[in-house]
Write an enzyme that holds these catalytic residues in place. Structure first.
Site, short mmCIF file in Angstrom:
data_model
loop_
_atom_site.label_atom_id
_atom_site.label_comp_id
_atom_site.label_asym_id
_atom_site.label_seq_id
_atom_site.Cartn_x
_atom_site.Cartn_y
_atom_site.Cartn_z
N HIS A 60 9.71 -14.37 -1.05
CA HIS A 60 10.04 -15.31 -2.15
C HIS A 60 8.86 -15.67 -3.02
O HIS A 60 7.84 -15.27 -2.13
CB HIS A 60 9.82 -17.02 -2.19
CG HIS A 60 11.46 -17.24 -1.19
ND1 HIS A 60 11.87 -17.62 0.07
CD2 HIS A 60 12.83 -17.46 -1.78
CE1 HIS A 60 13.01 -17.76 0.51
NE2 HIS A 60 14.01 -17.93 -0.78
N ASP A 63 6.57 -17.66 -1.27
CA ASP A 63 6.26 -17.47 -0.54
C ASP A 63 4.70 -17.04 -0.30
O ASP A 63 3.77 -17.10 1.29
CB ASP A 63 6.64 -16.68 0.86
CG ASP A 63 8.33 -17.45 1.01
OD1 ASP A 63 8.50 -18.80 0.66
OD2 ASP A 63 9.68 -16.52 0.73
N MET A 94 12.62 -6.45 0.04
CA MET A 94 13.38 -7.08 -0.42
C MET A 94 12.22 -8.75 -0.92
O MET A 94 12.13 -9.23 -0.22
CB MET A 94 14.98 -7.75 0.30
CG MET A 94 15.90 -8.77 -0.18
SD MET A 94 15.04 -10.28 0.39
CE MET A 94 15.66 -11.13 1.00
N GLU A 186 23.48 -14.31 -2.74
CA GLU A 186 23.87 -14.05 -1.53
C GLU A 186 24.89 -15.66 -1.89
O GLU A 186 24.37 -17.14 -2.32
CB GLU A 186 22.18 -14.68 -1.04
CG GLU A 186 22.74 -15.76 0.09
CD GLU A 186 21.49 -15.62 1.01
OE1 GLU A 186 20.01 -15.05 0.77
OE2 GLU A 186 20.78 -16.88 1.78
N LYS A 188 26.31 -19.42 -0.48
CA LYS A 188 26.52 -20.51 0.97
C LYS A 188 27.09 -21.70 0.30
O LYS A 188 27.38 -21.67 -0.98
CB LYS A 188 25.30 -20.87 0.89
CG LYS A 188 24.89 -21.73 1.70
CD LYS A 188 23.31 -21.97 1.85
CE LYS A 188 22.23 -23.11 2.62
NZ LYS A 188 21.65 -23.33 3.61
N GLU A 222 25.41 -13.64 4.48
CA GLU A 222 24.60 -14.61 5.60
C GLU A 222 25.60 -15.02 6.51
O GLU A 222 26.27 -15.88 6.16
CB GLU A 222 23.61 -15.63 4.80
CG GLU A 222 22.77 -16.69 6.59
CD GLU A 222 21.62 -17.06 5.82
OE1 GLU A 222 21.52 -16.86 4.97
OE2 GLU A 222 21.40 -18.35 6.25
N HIS A 225 25.76 -18.59 6.32
CA HIS A 225 26.69 -19.39 5.54
C HIS A 225 27.83 -19.38 5.20
O HIS A 225 28.97 -20.66 5.57
CB HIS A 225 26.21 -18.26 3.88
CG HIS A 225 25.18 -19.07 4.18
ND1 HIS A 225 24.43 -18.39 2.92
CD2 HIS A 225 24.13 -19.45 5.22
CE1 HIS A 225 23.20 -18.61 3.06
NE2 HIS A 225 22.59 -20.06 4.45
N ASP A 250 21.82 -11.29 6.27
CA ASP A 250 20.82 -11.90 6.95
C ASP A 250 21.84 -12.61 7.95
O ASP A 250 22.89 -13.11 8.26
CB ASP A 250 20.79 -13.02 5.68
CG ASP A 250 20.44 -13.15 4.40
OD1 ASP A 250 19.33 -11.71 4.16
OD2 ASP A 250 19.52 -14.15 3.78
N ASP A 260 22.83 -26.72 8.23
CA ASP A 260 22.49 -25.42 8.48
C ASP A 260 21.91 -24.75 9.33
O ASP A 260 20.30 -25.60 9.47
CB ASP A 260 22.08 -25.20 6.62
CG ASP A 260 21.12 -23.96 6.46
OD1 ASP A 260 21.40 -23.06 6.93
OD2 ASP A 260 20.68 -23.74 5.99
N ASP A 262 20.46 -22.17 10.65
CA ASP A 262 20.42 -21.36 10.95
C ASP A 262 19.15 -20.45 12.32
O ASP A 262 17.77 -19.64 12.35
CB ASP A 262 18.34 -20.94 10.13
CG ASP A 262 19.44 -21.28 8.36
OD1 ASP A 262 20.02 -20.46 8.08
OD2 ASP A 262 17.95 -21.66 7.82
N ASP A 292 16.99 -14.09 9.17
CA ASP A 292 17.26 -15.05 8.22
C ASP A 292 17.40 -16.58 8.46
O ASP A 292 18.55 -16.96 8.52
CB ASP A 292 18.41 -15.04 6.61
CG ASP A 292 17.61 -16.39 5.28
OD1 ASP A 292 17.28 -16.91 5.92
OD2 ASP A 292 18.29 -16.56 4.77
C1 GLT Z 1 16.54 -20.18 2.04
C2 GLT Z 1 17.94 -19.98 2.58
C3 GLT Z 1 18.35 -18.90 2.22
C4 GLT Z 1 18.30 -17.76 1.98
C5 GLT Z 1 16.21 -17.53 0.70
C6 GLT Z 1 16.36 -17.03 0.04
S1 GLT Z 1 15.75 -18.98 1.25
O1 GLT Z 1 16.21 -19.95 3.01
O2 GLT Z 1 18.77 -20.53 3.10
O3 GLT Z 1 19.28 -18.36 3.04
O4 GLT Z 1 18.13 -16.01 2.04
O5 GLT Z 1 16.49 -17.27 -1.27
MN MN Z 2 19.71 -16.33 3.50
MN MN Z 3 20.03 -20.02 5.95
#
Ligand code: GLT
Ligand code: MN
Ligand code: MN
Length: 384
Positions: A60, A63, A94, A186, A188, A222, A225, A250, A260, A262, A292
């Site tokens: 980002h 970042d 990216m 993306e 979610k 992702e 998600h 992702d 969430d 991750d 991610d």
């Molecule tokens: C954040 C989100 C991710 C996205 C990122 C891109 S930011 O961490 O949960 O899934 O991919 O903006």
């Molecule tokens: Mn993501």
């Molecule tokens: Mn995520």
């Protein structure tokens, strides 16, 4: 190809593994707890990931360049970062924009009720696109983190029209600058708030075809998600692949019905991860395998690198399992026996009308999916 030898699962740049700066750099903050790890500088991240065999990092805008940095501070940060990339051979395929941390985005960015916020979000994104392109990025991810709360405030049709205007504007900007850059949207379903517009990859795909330049826009599905929405991730990815719209991906892990998470790729659902790797590898998909995700909050810095190495290693182990699945005579025999007749999809209507089906046979046949699935499990569990 099946791998052998002691370095069999050692990642290499050709494997195209990437991590967000925000992933390994995640300090382990959660809604109830303060950060547990000190921040890692982008340069340390680049050097360490290069050592571990990654191809590159994604970021980002904030970042790398903290909000409020002056033009000269920005240039110094970018110069030093580029030097680290040059020293290590790491790439930035990216880039994306942080449109969710600043309290100005409390009502969303591209769909905020306040047109000044919508304009500021676009201004921030133009600058972030310039930064991404300067670093070599050819994919630009848009994640609408805070779009979609509070239906009382706006008609969702209006919000979606604002969203569309924003993506159209960004496409126009990229064209005007002659950048070699494509957008990946993306989806979610929820988090940080209760609902997000365009909550699944399928919704995003439908939205793309309403844009002025659909050819410039694809998706960034992702795993976590789609799983949060209780869906099969491979199905979403297959739909994107089939439409030529898988521009980025992702990878991580997630249990259905949880926050969430991750998680490290493959750590919670190895079978689902296997079928995803099979899909990507069978399709010879040439894009980046981007993680991610982040390390458990329990970890110190060395645990973070264990997490990063483990993500790549698991992918390569599953890729090897895919090669074994595709070469397994018993599995292949079962697959070959599945279709007992020719497809009716393209025969003339009159021919199909007159075809006699042996319904008794169709009604009573077994598909041997239990055996096929058990063989797959045995392969995954390492006894085959
Ligand atoms: C954040 C989100 C991710 C996205 C990122 C891109 S930011 O961490 O949960 O899934 O991919 O903006
Ligand atoms: Mn993501
Ligand atoms: Mn995520």
């Amino acid at each position: 190809m099946m791998r052998g030898g002691k370095d069999a699962f050692r990642p290499r740049p050709e494997d195209h593994f990437t991590f967000g700066l925000w992933t390994v750099g995640n300090p382990g903050r959660d809604p109830f707890g303060e950060p547990v790890r000190p921040p890692l500088s982008p340069i340390v991240i680049v050097r360490k990931l290069a050592e571990l065999g990654a191809y590159g990092v994604n970021l980002h805008d904030n970042d790398l360049v903290p909000p409020g940095a002056s033009a000269s501070e920005r240039d110094k940060i970018v110069r030093e970062f580029k030097q680290a990339l040059a020293d290590t051979g790491m790439k930035v395929p990216m880039a994306t924009t942080n449109l969710f941390s600043d309290p100005a985005f409390r009502d969303g960015a591209f769909t905020s009720s306040d047109s000044r916020v919508r304009a500021y979000a676009l201004q921030k994104t133009l600058a972030a696109i310039d930064l991404g392109v300067e670093l070599g990025a050819t994919t630009y991810v848009c994640w609408g983190g805070r779009e979609g709360e509070t239906n009382a405030a706006k008609d969702p049709r209006t919000a979606l029209a604002w969203y569309r205007d924003a993506i159209n504007y960004l496409c126009e900007y990229v064209r005007s600058q002659r950048y070699d850059l494509r957008f990946a949207l993306e989806a979610k379903p929820n988090e940080p708030r209760g609902d997000i517009f365009l909550p699944t990859t399928g919704h995003m795909l439908a939205f793309i075809y309403t844009l002025d330049h659909p050819e410039m826009v694809g998706v960034n599905p992702e795993l976590a998600h789609e799983r949060m929405a209780g869906l099969d991730f491979s199905h979403a990815v297959a739909q994107a692949l089939e439409a030529g719209k898988l521009f980025h991906i992702d990878l991580n892990g997630q249990q259905v019905g949880r926050f969430d998470q991750d998680l490290r790729f493959g750590s919670d659902d190895p079978k689902g991860a296997f079928f995803l790797v099979k899909l990507l590898e069978d399709a010879k998909w040439s894009g980046m395998r981007h993680f991610d995700s982040h390390a458990y909050r329990t970890e110190d810095e060395s645990g973070v690198w264990d997490f990063a190495a483990g993500s790549m290693r698991t992918y390569l182990i599953l890729k090897d399992k895919v090669a074994r699945f595709n070469a397994d005579p018993e599995i292949q025999q079962l697959l070959a026996e599945l279709d007992g007749g020719k497809s009716s999809a393209r025969v003339p209507f009159s021919e199909l009308r007159n075809t006699k089906f042996d319904l008794a046979a169709l009604r009573s046949r077994g598909y041997a999916y239990e055996r096929l699935d058990q063989l797959t499990m045995e392969l995954l569990l390492g006894v085959r």
